[in-house]
Design a protein around this motif. Structure first.
Motif, PDB file in Angstrom:
ATOM      1  N   THR A   2       0.617  -1.254   0.079  1.00  0.00           N
ATOM      2  CA  THR A   2       0.037  -0.003   0.070  1.00  0.00           C
ATOM      3  C   THR A   2       0.750   1.134  -0.163  1.00  0.00           C
ATOM      4  O   THR A   2       2.304   1.368   0.328  1.00  0.00           O
ATOM      5  CB  THR A   2      -1.025  -0.353   0.988  1.00  0.00           C
ATOM      6  N   GLU A   3       0.531   2.117  -0.191  1.00  0.00           N
ATOM      7  CA  GLU A   3       0.513   3.866  -0.243  1.00  0.00           C
ATOM      8  C   GLU A   3      -0.325   5.036  -0.298  1.00  0.00           C
ATOM      9  O   GLU A   3      -1.494   4.567  -0.186  1.00  0.00           O
ATOM     10  CB  GLU A   3       1.895   4.054  -1.263  1.00  0.00           C
ATOM     11  N   PRO A   4      -0.261   6.050   0.365  1.00  0.00           N
ATOM     12  CA  PRO A   4      -1.061   7.044   0.536  1.00  0.00           C
ATOM     13  C   PRO A   4      -1.861   6.756  -0.339  1.00  0.00           C
ATOM     14  O   PRO A   4      -1.162   7.750  -1.410  1.00  0.00           O
ATOM     15  CB  PRO A   4       0.030   7.723   1.215  1.00  0.00           C
ATOM     16  N   VAL A   5      -2.866   7.523  -0.310  1.00  0.00           N
ATOM     17  CA  VAL A   5      -3.888   8.048  -1.655  1.00  0.00           C
ATOM     18  C   VAL A   5      -4.330   9.353  -1.505  1.00  0.00           C
ATOM     19  O   VAL A   5      -5.338   9.099   0.115  1.00  0.00           O
ATOM     20  CB  VAL A   5      -4.609   6.590  -2.205  1.00  0.00           C
ATOM     21  N   ASP A   6      -4.789   9.732  -2.201  1.00  0.00           N
ATOM     22  CA  ASP A   6      -5.397  10.956  -1.318  1.00  0.00           C
ATOM     23  C   ASP A   6      -6.773  11.318  -1.888  1.00  0.00           C
ATOM     24  O   ASP A   6      -7.203  10.422  -3.519  1.00  0.00           O
ATOM     25  CB  ASP A   6      -4.736  12.781  -2.486  1.00  0.00           C
ATOM     26  N   LEU A   7      -7.581  11.049  -1.601  1.00  0.00           N
ATOM     27  CA  LEU A   7      -9.161  10.491  -2.018  1.00  0.00           C
ATOM     28  C   LEU A   7      -9.792  11.532  -2.918  1.00  0.00           C
ATOM     29  O   LEU A   7     -10.253  11.230  -3.728  1.00  0.00           O
ATOM     30  CB  LEU A   7     -10.108  10.030  -0.848  1.00  0.00           C
ATOM     31  N   ALA A   8      -8.869  12.476  -2.282  1.00  0.00           N
ATOM     32  CA  ALA A   8      -9.602  13.853  -3.047  1.00  0.00           C
ATOM     33  C   ALA A   8      -9.540  14.086  -4.624  1.00  0.00           C
ATOM     34  O   ALA A   8     -10.033  14.938  -5.187  1.00  0.00           O
ATOM     35  CB  ALA A   8      -9.727  15.270  -2.382  1.00  0.00           C
ATOM     36  N   ALA A   9      -8.330  14.377  -4.461  1.00  0.00           N
ATOM     37  CA  ALA A   9      -7.448  14.033  -5.755  1.00  0.00           C
ATOM     38  C   ALA A   9      -8.367  12.970  -6.648  1.00  0.00           C
ATOM     39  O   ALA A   9      -8.537  13.403  -7.490  1.00  0.00           O
ATOM     40  CB  ALA A   9      -5.874  14.184  -5.674  1.00  0.00           C
ATOM     41  N   THR A  10      -7.817  12.225  -6.100  1.00  0.00           N
ATOM     42  CA  THR A  10      -8.535  10.603  -7.052  1.00  0.00           C
ATOM     43  C   THR A  10     -10.397  11.554  -7.355  1.00  0.00           C
ATOM     44  O   THR A  10      -9.841  10.994  -7.936  1.00  0.00           O
ATOM     45  CB  THR A  10      -8.447   9.526  -5.912  1.00  0.00           C
ATOM     46  N   ALA A  11     -10.774  11.300  -6.389  1.00  0.00           N
ATOM     47  CA  ALA A  11     -12.685  12.049  -6.679  1.00  0.00           C
ATOM     48  C   ALA A  11     -12.049  13.125  -7.701  1.00  0.00           C
ATOM     49  O   ALA A  11     -13.399  13.119  -9.040  1.00  0.00           O
ATOM     50  CB  ALA A  11     -12.692  12.793  -5.030  1.00  0.00           C
ATOM     51  N   ARG A  12     -11.432  13.848  -7.471  1.00  0.00           N
ATOM     52  CA  ARG A  12     -11.724  15.264  -8.991  1.00  0.00           C
ATOM     53  C   ARG A  12     -11.397  14.486 -10.460  1.00  0.00           C
ATOM     54  O   ARG A  12     -12.083  14.518 -11.236  1.00  0.00           O
ATOM     55  CB  ARG A  12     -10.272  15.984  -8.548  1.00  0.00           C
TER      56      ARG A  12
END
Length: 408
Positions: free
Chosen positions: A260-270
């Motif tokens: 795993t690695e840190p995932v930015d959900l906001a950037a992914t959602a955009r």
């Protein structure tokens, strides 16, 4: 009329944990045996004292104090005359009084014995229950060890075994059976991993060749009929490739995460909203994103799988909507949750669990005419691989609210 609920003791006992049921069984058995022993002692004591009293003989002796002596001797012959009659009457009264006294003493002794024996029996029953609880805990300790080891064994460490030591008893055979089952599971997962590794090339390559043949063999310009046939074949090819990709993604998410690695959900959602903007425009649906730019929601996971997760949720909300509808994506950093809510036809609450099953879609009242019914099942599988929980509830005004809650 008031409804009277009858409590069945067997039902109440069956709801207890197994250890508690063992303790209750020990205490109940002790109480039953103790009660039977107490009852037999009381009956035998009453019968024995009655026999002793009936076997006692009374002797009368002439004395100024009219005293009597008791003993197993032969009664003395009374004198004749009026003195004999009065002496006999007083003797009979004295016998009745003595008999009543003996019976009263006997009843009192039996009552006291039953009372204190019952108190002692209750106390010993409680002690037997406590000791039964402890003995049951000691007896079930190997089962607890088996359960703890089984919880630690997952898909990633199926090579571990219980390897329970000790005598060849029921628990040892249970552990051996569990180890045998793990052997079969490990072989099954290895077979699945090999399939997923090879299926991509084996299944997608023929489709790519087919698509290339269609594009090269039927170049533009073409007559109208042939152009329609080519477009239909290309569309079928594209749908088959999408289905294969979805199945491979489902198999990959079921295997769990290797790293795993840190995932930015906001950037992914955009990014997902931008990718699905043409689909939303074609369905006349507005997509809104509500995310805090100052406190982004970052979760550990696989970036590709997380993007597929949000894509499936958003595409599902767009496709199963209505013209002029809305899709709202909301990220809450404080609770580590992401919600995707859409408008649309009403969904019966009892139908919601079926939406997460593969190849299961809602009835014809949903407006979408495409899809394979794998979107939400893939989304839930990816969520479980990330230790998250995906739930759904029906909105009162129509549509669904999908909530993705990540663990701490």
């Amino acid at each position: 009329m008031p409804h009277h609920v009858t409590l069945n003791p067997r039902t109440l006992i069956s709801r207890l944990p197994f250890r508690a049921r063992l303790a209750v069984s020990f205490a109940g058995l002790f109480l039953l045996v103790g009660s039977a022993l107490l009852a037999s002692v009381v009956v035998l004591a009453r019968y024995g004292t009655a026999q002793k009293v009936q076997g006692m003989a009374i002797a009368y002796v002439d004395a100024p104090s009219s005293s009597t002596q008791f003993g197993p001797t032969t009664p003395v012959q009374p004198a004749v005359g009026s003195n004999a009659a009065s002496g006999a009457a007083s003797g009979e009264a004295l016998i009745r009084k003595i008999d009543q006294t003996v019976r009263a003493v006997q009843d009192t002794a039996l009552r006291e014995m039953v009372l204190w024996s019952g108190v002692a029996l209750v106390v010993m029953t409680v002690i037997a229950g406590v000791l039964g609880w402890r003995l049951a805990g000691r007896a079930l300790r190997p089962v607890a060890a088996i359960t703890g080891a089984a919880r630690q064994i997952s898909e990633e460490n199926l090579h571990q075994r219980l390897s329970l030591t000790g005598p060849d008893d029921e628990l040892h055979r249970l552990a051996d059976t569990f180890d045998t089952m793990l052997d079969r599971l490990e072989r099954s997962f290895e077979s699945q991993r090999r399939f997923v590794a090879n299926a991509s090339h084996e299944l997608k390559t023929p489709l790519a060749v087919q698509r290339t043949c269609l594009q090269v063999g039927f170049p533009d310009p073409l007559p109208g009929d042939l152009a329609d046939v080519r477009d239909d074949l290309l569309a079928t090819n594209y749908e088959a490739e999408r289905l294969i990709n979805a199945l491979l993604l489902l198999a990959r998410s079921d295997r769990g995460l290797d790293e795993t690695e840190p995932v930015d959900l906001a950037a992914t959602a955009r990014a997902v909203a931008a990718e699905l903007a043409p689909l939303a425009s074609g369905n006349e649906v507005r997509v809104d994103l509500d995310a805090d730019a100052d406190a982004p929601l970052v979760v550990p996971g696989d970036p590709v799988l997380v993007r597929h997760l949000l894509t499936n949720l958003t595409r599902n909300a767009i496709q199963y909507n209505q013209p002029g509808g809305q899709v709202r994506i909301r990220l809450d950093t404080a609770t580590a949750t992401a919600t995707v809510a859409n408008t649309g036809p009403a969904v019966a609450p009892e139908k919601i669990p079926d939406l997460f099953e593969p190849f299961r879609r809602h009835g014809p009242d949903r407006t979408a005419s495409t899809g394979h019914g794998l979107g939400l099942s893939i989304a839930r599988s990816i969520a479980e691989a990330h230790g998250a929980e995906l739930t759904a509830r029906a909105r009162d005004e129509g549509g669904l609210v999908l909530t993705l809650a990540f663990g701490p």
